[in-house]
Design a protein around this motif. Structure first.
Motif, PDB file in Angstrom:
ATOM      1  N   LYS A 178       0.542  -1.242  -5.280  1.00  0.00           N
ATOM      2  CA  LYS A 178      -0.693  -0.741  -5.895  1.00  0.00           C
ATOM      3  C   LYS A 178      -0.433   0.578  -6.641  1.00  0.00           C
ATOM      4  O   LYS A 178      -0.957   0.773  -7.744  1.00  0.00           O
ATOM      5  N   TRP A 187      -2.978  -6.661  -8.927  1.00  0.00           N
ATOM      6  CA  TRP A 187      -3.418  -7.073  -7.605  1.00  0.00           C
ATOM      7  C   TRP A 187      -4.896  -7.465  -7.677  1.00  0.00           C
ATOM      8  O   TRP A 187      -5.587  -7.132  -8.623  1.00  0.00           O
ATOM      9  N   GLU A 243       0.798  -1.231   0.000  1.00  0.00           N
ATOM     10  CA  GLU A 243       0.000   0.000   0.000  1.00  0.00           C
ATOM     11  C   GLU A 243       0.828   1.278   0.000  1.00  0.00           C
ATOM     12  O   GLU A 243       0.337   2.327  -0.397  1.00  0.00           O
ATOM     13  N   GLY A 247      -1.664   3.805  -0.958  1.00  0.00           N
ATOM     14  CA  GLY A 247      -1.895   3.266  -2.295  1.00  0.00           C
ATOM     15  C   GLY A 247      -1.802   4.289  -3.400  1.00  0.00           C
ATOM     16  O   GLY A 247      -2.165   3.995  -4.537  1.00  0.00           O
TER      17      GLY A 247
END
Length: 195
Positions: free
Chosen positions: A186, A192, A170, A180
């Protein structure tokens, strides 16, 4: 302080998550490392402190570098977040590479106690999957703190090279307090999935 993986010696060990975090923040800011996570005897209830050298694992890599290694070698990605994080936040998706993601909690939710059997459980899972001790292991967590401790623990267990995926899954919080978006798996747009 939380219980940490016992890596040998007659006394249990402790690991200060705050010390790990502070050491990581110091490194990001260009401040030299103290050379260990935790201090012997510090807030340890009379027990020996668990010392992890910053050089105890191969090093930190960004998510893109980890992805490249996973796509070009027999490297393995190990997510050390909690079951709750896997279920509610999501997981790195290695299916485009035809690879298996290993899940091994470093700490358990909600107590956040470090699993003293972490290395043993992971060694067994890797062995069952035919992963040898010399295969590069990449560890990821939310932001790179727990995964650094896990990489050091597995290096001490004789595996490696072991790497920490900096920024984690994140990454760091932005000005609004959201993860994120600045860095991490991410944020850089790697695959993901979420259940």
């Amino acid at each position: 302080m939380v219980d940490a993986l016992r890596l040998g010696g007659p006394k249990p060990a402790v690991l200060s998550v705050a010390a790990v975090f502070q050491d990581r923040q110091n490194q990001k800011a260009g401040i030299p490392s103290y050379g260990c996570f935790g201090r012997p005897g510090h807030d340890s209830g009379g027990q020996e402190a668990f010392v992890l050298r910053t050089a105890a694992y191969q090093g930190d890599v960004g998510p893109e570098e980890a992805w490249k290694a996973l796509s070009e070698s027999d490297a393995v990605l190990i997510d050390v977040r909690t079951r709750a994080e896997w279920a509610y936040v999501g997981l790195p998706d290695l299916s485009p590479l035809g690879r298996q993601l290993f899940l091994a909690e470093w700490q358990s939710f909600p107590t956040q106690q470090v699993d003293p059997e972490f290395a043993g459980k992971l060694v067994a899972a890797l062995g069952e999957a035919g992963v040898g001790q010399e295969v590069p292991l990449y560890f990821i967590c939310r932001s790179g703190v727990r995964s650094a401790a896990a990489a050091a623990a597995m290096t001490a267990a004789g595996y490696g090279p072991c790497f920490n995926v900096s920024g984690g899954f994140e990454g760091d919080r932005n000005e609004a307090g959201h993860r994120g978006q600045i860095n991490g798996w991410k944020a850089v747009g790697l695959p993901w999935t979420q259940s």
